[in-house]
Design an enzyme around this catalytic site. Structure first.
Site: not given
Ligand code: DX5
Ligand code: ZN
Length: 221
Positions: A194-195, A34, A138, A36, A172-174, A69, A143-146, A9, A38, A67
Site C-alpha cells: 500500500g504505502t 488488493h 499477515m 481491504d 500483507d503489511g509493511g 477483515m 486494521g490499518f495501512g502504513g 493495496s 473492514m 481481503h
Molecule cells: C492492513 C491491510 C493491508 C494494508 C497494507 O490491515 O490488510 O492490506 O493496506 O498497507 P501497507 O502496505 O501500507 O502496510
Molecule cells: Zn489487506
C-alpha cells in the site's frame, strides 16, 4: 514457487478517485488489486463493502483480491460474488467452519484465500491448503495501512512454502523495497503493498522492483 504477483493495496489510494487510481496502478504494472474490507468489528476500522467493489468492477476487468477483515465472513460471500470479486480471502480467526465457507465461496464462483493474523499459528491452515487457492500471512496486525513489517512472521511463510511448493502465498503489511527481500526469501510470491507503492515517486519502479526481487529468489530455487 508460483509466479510473482504484485497487488497494490487500494486502501492507500484516494478513495474519491477509485477507478482512476485503479487504472493508474494497472498502467504501472499491478497484477492484482488488493481490496481491504473492514467491518469495525473484526478490526478497529471501517473501509469498504460489496457496493464499492461493484462500482469499481464496472471500470476494469482486473483481478480483485478481496481481503475480508470481517466477523461472520459467511454473510458476504454472495454479495461479493455478485459484485465481481475475483478472490474472497477470509480470516481463519473469524469462522468455526472454514471448510463449509470454502465450499460456499467456490460455489459462488470465486477463488478462495485464507488469511492468518500475526499471532495465529500457521498450522491452523495446513488441513485446508489442498482446498484453497491462496494463503495470506499477515505481516502486521490487520486494521490499518502504513504499519511496520513484522519479520517474526517469516517462519510461518517458510514452513508453508516448504510444505506447499505450488501454493500462492501472499504477504500483507509493511511490504516495501526495504522488506521485500526478507519476504521473498521466505517464499512469498504474492506481494501486497500500500504505502510503499502509493507514496512512491515512481509506483512503476517500485512495482517492478518488488517483482524482480521475488523472481530472483525463484530463479535460484
Ligand atoms: C492492513 C491491510 C493491508 C494494508 C497494507 O490491515 O490488510 O492490506 O493496506 O498497507 P501497507 O502496505 O501500507 O502496510
Ligand atoms: Zn489487506
Amino acid at each position: 514457487m508460483p509466479i510473482a504477483k504484485i497487488a497494490p493495496s487500494m486502501l492507500s489510494s484516494d478513495f474519491a478517485s477509485l477507478a482512476a487510481e485503479a487504472h493508474r496502478m494497472i498502467k504501472n504494472g499491478a497484477d492484482w488489486l488488493h481490496m481491504d474490507v473492514m467491518d469495525g468489528h473484526f478490526v478497529p476500522n471501517i473501509t469498504i463493502g460489496a457496493p464499492v467493489i461493484q462500482s469499481l468492477r464496472k471500470h476494469t476487468n482486473v483481478f480483485l483480491d478481496c481481503h475480508l477483515m470481517v466477523s461472520n465472513p459467511e454473510k458476504w460471500v454472495d454479495d461479493f460474488a455478485k459484485a465481481g470479486a475475483s478472490l474472497y480471502c477470509f480470516h481463519i480467526e473469524a469462522t468455526n467452519e472454514p471448510e463449509a465457507l470454502i465450499e460456499q465461496i467456490k460455489k459462488a464462483g470465486m477463488k478462495v484465500g485464507v488469511a492468518v493474523k500475526p499471532k495465529t499459528p500457521i498450522e491452523t491452515v495446513f488441513p485446508l491448503v489442498d482446498k484453497i487457492d491462496m494463503c495470506l500471512v499477515m505481516t502486521v496486525e490487520p486494521g490499518f495501512g502504513g504499519q511496520k513489517f513484522m519479520p517474526d512472521c517469516m517462519p510461518k511463510v517458510q514452513s508453508l512454502r516448504e510444505k506447499f511448493p505450488k501454493l500462492d502465498i501472499e504477504v500483507d503489511g509493511g511490504l516495501s523495497l526495504d522488506t521485500i527481500d526478507t519476504a521473498a526469501q521466505a517464499g512469498a510470491n504474492v506481494i501486497v503493498a500500500g504505502t510503499s507503492v502509493f507514496k512512491a515517486e515512481s509506483p512503476k519502479d517500485v512495482i517492478s522492483t518488488l517483482r524482480e526481487k521475488v523472481e530472483s529468489v525463484q530463479s535460484k530455487s
